[in-house]
Design an enzyme around this catalytic site. Structure first.
Site, PDB file in Angstrom:
ATOM      1  N   GLY A 171       0.835  -1.197   0.000  1.00 65.98           N
ATOM      2  CA  GLY A 171       0.000   0.000   0.000  1.00 65.98           C
ATOM      3  C   GLY A 171       0.875   1.254   0.000  1.00 65.98           C
ATOM      4  N   GLY A 172       0.251   2.404  -0.228  1.00 62.13           N
ATOM      5  CA  GLY A 172       1.008   3.657  -0.311  1.00 62.13           C
ATOM      6  C   GLY A 172       1.804   3.939   0.953  1.00 62.13           C
TER       7      GLY A 172
ATOM      8  N   LYS B 131      -0.394 -11.034  -3.373  1.00 65.22           N
ATOM      9  CA  LYS B 131       0.793 -10.496  -4.038  1.00 65.22           C
ATOM     10  C   LYS B 131       2.065 -11.237  -3.627  1.00 65.22           C
ATOM     11  CE  LYS B 131      -1.305  -6.072  -4.930  1.00 65.22           C
ATOM     12  NZ  LYS B 131      -1.454  -4.673  -4.533  1.00 65.22           N
TER      13      LYS B 131
ATOM     14  N   THR C 206      -2.176   1.738  12.070  1.00 60.71           N
ATOM     15  CA  THR C 206      -3.473   2.116  11.504  1.00 60.71           C
ATOM     16  C   THR C 206      -4.324   2.962  12.454  1.00 60.71           C
ATOM     17  OG1 THR C 206      -3.406  -0.042  10.432  1.00 60.71           O
ATOM     18  CG2 THR C 206      -5.488   1.189  10.310  1.00 60.71           C
TER      19      THR C 206
ATOM     20  N   GLU D   8      -2.524  12.445  28.225  1.00 64.07           N
ATOM     21  CA  GLU D   8      -3.521  13.437  27.840  1.00 64.07           C
ATOM     22  C   GLU D   8      -4.823  13.115  28.545  1.00 64.07           C
ATOM     23  OE1 GLU D   8      -3.079  12.706  23.562  1.00 64.07           O
ATOM     24  OE2 GLU D   8      -5.110  11.902  23.525  1.00 64.07           O
TER      25      GLU D   8
ATOM     26  N   HIS E 161     -25.493   8.257  29.923  1.00 63.76           N
ATOM     27  CA  HIS E 161     -24.778   8.258  31.195  1.00 63.76           C
ATOM     28  C   HIS E 161     -23.773   7.125  31.315  1.00 63.76           C
ATOM     29  CE1 HIS E 161     -27.841  11.109  32.521  1.00 63.76           C
ATOM     30  NE2 HIS E 161     -28.740  10.298  31.999  1.00 63.76           N
TER      31      HIS E 161
END
Lengths: 289, 383, 289, 383
Positions: A18-19, A43, A97, A209, A247
């Site tokens: 893939g790219g 492939k 991903t 965070e 809730h």
């Protein structure tokens, strides 16, 4: 030394054709990572920059003796790719991903608990041991070999803090972006424990965070189990409260947890100084060394 | 993030799965409300359909016992501003004569990495207080996502919660159905609060919450089609079109960055250096020039913004693309509307710095300097 | 001594208010088994012959400190009942129910592997330690205390062999019917291993039947791991071959396995004498003692 | 035990789930066959629909290339006796022009306690030989029943089996669909042998096997309704009505007992003592008097039977009920048709012995004595 990845890590890239997979495979190889194979179902037999492509991870592991994988598979198929990796008893799976459905990850999490494999991510920048190996999308040039461990929930914030360290000549043993999704493989505690056991890691940066309770649990772990000094940073002090309906979430998490205040005070109570700016975090680390 | 369904949408899904709901009709005008109550009779509840918590307390739900009250409620609620949202639709629903209100919900417990089902006899608007003050009043059961909710688990929490014995199996069956819906629809939360026990000892879903995991919408076209734009203002609508993570705030320093953690940190620093953030805008990973230009367009459209800080630390995002996007956006102006401070680091940052038209922007090398300068700019502009 | 059950076994009967559950609870109690509770969802608070009934197994375990259960729940709900039992960390679950769907049992089997609980059955007569405890439907009067262990796939064949032993004054440490279903909790090997480790068991009877490979695996285990002598019986030497369609089963099991000949010769090769009649089995055991 | 679906039934289910099958029509007369071939064209396969393995080799499948051959095949196959079964229906199916025959199947691996999926390029009638001689030619993958067949697993065995690359994803998708059907229908086996790869590189299910777990039929009314009685003889049909596990054999000693293991042992002993079993009949656990009487009725109906042995060791089955049933059955006769030896042990055996009318039966105390006596009786009667 380092944690989780080093010169001996033999990487298979899932989704190598893939790219993103192709681009970051090149980056990883350029950084010196030992990428031994890629997978792309259908492939098998092709190659990417000379790296052999297989139809399945098990074939890649068998033929190329890979012991770690990096997942660049699109979100709809990412969980299946992680399941495939977990089925081959790799030591480490790094899922880059972004956008993997949460319920898919809950199933992955269940499967993970049955294996001895470590999963990092998903939705994470990956892991790097400067000078040895990079599994993921972190920009290699900002890192430097050294003796500070770093673990972060946020990708770009990791880069920010690392650059604050590197600019002062403070290098890293290993830096890990654990990802900010609701369900992830490696938690703060997992990474902190590994850093604590790594004799070359003399100090640790932990960037959290708002949301969840992972930082609070990390604070508890630090207080109870760590000798290595830790400095922290918490993003989201001024974040607006989300518009919530229903809730259920609040009942599970309780209303007081997950805020920046809760996390900062938990860390402070555990003896962890929390910087107001990324640069201040570097100040604290400099003091430790 | 999640996509929220309206109560009426969630109830349609629940009803189709066999969970009893009161008779109801959706209405978007006073006339439609009056037609609906004619059919349903009294008492009838008129309930605003907006994505806002605490609708009831905010005046978005009224009970009408006759025509005059119904008309009054319809006029009051339709078009009202509810915490920033304009009410365009109401659900007109048969009033339920109930004896008890129960709580039933399923959500993901991220600490455990698995879903959790919850049941309580203390249903109603105060359930969060119940959770805080008497957590033992809410029975909980974690669900192994590989197996789903076992029937014995549904029974177990229903009995643990002390649901009256005569409706226990009905409530357990609600739970099983809810979990099936939760899994089949990739819900993040699913909730009935309250489940009403009627004087005939029937159980009815009097409200319905169902939020869907955004990341899973690709496999739920039916649900994706239910999404109704109801943004607080046109800027948030615009962000929705562009596909940005955007939250409008009340300050005057516009903030653009890549990655939620870094953007949050930029907000925190604006605050730390004495400024006030006008927004949160995350362009995400790997943004191309056009997306960067769109982000600037967004922030400039906010008339509260007096100054902009553009903070990029590239991983997948490439500095040259960012620079191109900034140039494109700014070169279209005769005069730059608000001062823009740019800080570029990471992947292709050097290439970016070469491309960047520094006549149009101020460049800073560190995050701290960039934020400080943007705060100063804002102070100057606003004086 | 004995294996799996004894005087300290505290039993909860799942499905105690049903016809079979009620009848066999009485039989178990009469035999001297310590039945401390029963379950029947919706009937919590009632009692059966003074034994308290609970809505859930977890409540029964909590309130009555049960450490084993016997499942008399109808086939459609039996797997759910076993899942419930497995969730409470009982030491032992004995599933009597006949006709549990095989795919239900495959799921139970998966769950079982995550716990430390022993499952016996389903579709089995249960387990008895003569003079101490009986969990199941075995007719208690044919058993006698002694030092022979017995494990069998078939219920009534167990009784037959036991009566052959008892008639000669040969008593039993423990007798277990493991059940003849395709997927069962406790295998021959599990039971044989426990008997081998029980100092009071001086000889073991193993009653197999045609189908599957459990007896062949048991023969291997006996040859490699057992000092205690074992005598065997295999039912089905003259059984007609079933009318089969499709090849899947044969591919998995292979054509040579599962026959009486294969099992008998595997046992003989492991030094296990196989009786031609149940009485001959008793002869062999008598020789051992 | 399993309930077997006919090829045509399994193909309907497969086709509905999206697996391509050749065009076909079910026919039960020569005229219907001719109508079907008219519609389908030539070549056409005419395939007997009976629950027998190796239909093809036994002459139950013929290919017709013109009308005359079709009529001949229809006449040959309809009504033929195929290993004891009379062919009442044939499937008339379009012939497929194929290049390869693959094997795809899923069954329960009882050693592992989990389902296993299998794929091979060596499909066709000799697949069992392939399994025996070159097991590596069949790729296998175990399935965790809590998760089901992961897509990666379907791909993995397809690639491992060496399925041609251009149809690999099609075959993997067959497998995924088959597993969904396997699980949804509580199948014990599900199989396509062969999967044909056509000259256009399409994949088609040329045969279909689907057996259902009997024990799960209670939750599959649709499948239970598909069961077609096609017993070899009326005795097996009768056993089906009574719900007995019954197999008719060729000997003359009728055998009735409780529990498969004990009944098998009784057969073995009849053989051991020089007799020949006429049948296997398990009355199951907990039989009441009526069921016991039915069992005797069954065995007496077999004209080959010269002597009967009734061997009960009661656990759930109670000796008094058995004795009552035996009395009932025998007291209805003016003369007992065949000598009956009874051996009662276990639960309530003593009560049973008190009730049992010993004028009508011979009683023995041990299994061995009972069988020996029954064998002697048979020898006497048959002389």
């Amino acid at each position: 030394m380092s944690i989780f990845v080093d010169d001996d890590t033999r990487v298979v890239v899932q989704g190598i054709t893939g790219g993103e997979g192709k681009f970051h495979t090149r980056q990883m190889v350029e950084y010196g990572t030992n990428v031994v194979a890629g997978t792309s179902p259908g492939k098998g037999g092709q190659d990417v920059d000379g790296i052999p492509v297989y139809d399945t991870v098990s074939e890649a592991v068998e033929k190329e003796d890979a012991n770690a994988s990096v997942v660049f598979v699109p979100p709809a198929f990412a969980a299946d790719a992680i399941f495939e990796a977990l089925d081959t008893d790799l030591d480490l799976v790094v899922a880059i991903t972004e956008g993997v459905p949460t319920q898919d990850m809950a199933k992955v999490n269940k499967r993970l608990s049955e294996t001895d494999t470590r999963l990092i991510g998903p939705n994470c920048p990956g892991i790097i041991t400067p000078g040895e190996a990079k599994l993921g999308i972190l920009p290699g040039n900002i890192f430097e070999e050294g003796n500070v461990g770093l673990v972060s929930r946020s990708g770009t914030l990791t880069y920010q803090v690392v650059s604050n360290l590197t600019e002062r000549g403070i290098g890293q043993t290993t830096a890990i972006g654990i990802g900010g999704d609701p369900i992830i493989g490696t938690s703060f505690v997992d990474a902190l424990e590994a850093f604590e056991n790594d004799p070359d890691t003399h100090a640790v940066v932990m960037c959290g965070e708002i949301g969840g309770e992972d930082e609070e649990q990390a604070a508890k772990f630090i207080a109870e189990n760590m000798d290595t000094p830790v400095a922290g940073f918490i993003a989201g002090r001024t974040a607006p409260p989300g518009k919530r309906m229903g809730h259920a979430g609040a009942i599970v998490s309780g209303s007081g947890t997950g805020t920046a205040e809760s996390k900062i005070s938990a860390l402070n109570d555990a003896g962890v100084p929390v910087g107001d700016t990324p640069n201040e975090v570097a100040d604290h680390i400099e003091d430790f060394l | 993030m999640v996509m929220k369904l309206h109560e009426y949408q969630a109830k349609e899904i629940f009803a189709e799965a066999g969970i009893p709901v009161p008779e109801s009709h959706l209405a978007s005008s006073v006339d439609e409300v009056m037609e609906a109550v004619d059919e349903i009779g009294y008492p009838a509840a008129i309930k605003a359909q907006v994505h806002v918590g605490g609708r009831g307390k905010a005046g978005g739900i009224k009970i009408a016992t006759d025509e005059a009250e119904a008309r009054q409620a319809a006029e009051d609620i339709l078009g009202m501003d509810l915490k920033g949202y304009t009410v365009g639709k109401v659900l007109v629903e048969a009033g339920v004569d109930f004896e008890n209100e129960l709580y039933v919900g399923i959500t993901m417990d991220r600490n455990e990495g698995k879903p959790v089902a919850m049941v309580s006899t203390e249903g109603g608007v105060n359930i969060e207080e119940v959770a805080e003050e008497t957590p033992e009043a809410i029975a909980r059961e974690h669900i192994d996502p590989a197996f789903g909710l076992h029937p014995y688990q549904a029974r177990k929490i229903v009995f643990e919660a002390g649901i009256p014995r005569d409706v226990a199996f009905d409530v357990a069956s609600f739970l099983s159905t809810l979990y099936d819906l939760y899994e089949a629809n990739d819900a993040s939360d699913i909730e009935i609060n309250p489940v009403m026990i009627t004087s005939d000892r029937d159980v009815v879903a009097a409200d319905a919450v169902m939020n869907i995991d955004d990341d899973a919408l690709f496999r739920h076209d039916d649900l994706a089609a239910m999404e109704e734009d109801s943004y607080e203002d046109e800027l948030e609508a615009k962000a929705g079109e562009y596909g940005f993570d955007y939250v409008r705030l009340s300050g005057n320093v516009g903030i653009i960055g890549n990655g939620a953690g870094l953007v949050m940190t930029t907000l925190d620093l604006v605050d730390y250096y004495g400024g006030t953030p006008a927004n949160f805008l995350d362009i995400g990973g790997g943004a191309k020039a056009e997306r960067v230009a769109n982000a600037l367009d967004m922030v400039f459209s906010d008339e509260n913004v007096d100054s902009v800080v553009f903070n990029i630390f590239g991983g997948i995002t490439r500095g040259d693309e960012v620079a191109k996007g900034i140039n494109e956006a700014l070169e279209s102006f005769d005069e730059i509307p608000k001062p823009v401070v740019v800080r570029l680091a990471g992947t292709n940052a050097e290439e970016g710095m070469e491309i960047l038209n520094t006549d149009l922007v101020q460049v800073e090398g560190t995050l701290e300097d960039a934020v400080q300068r943007a705060v100063e700019n804002a102070q100057e502009v606003s004086q």
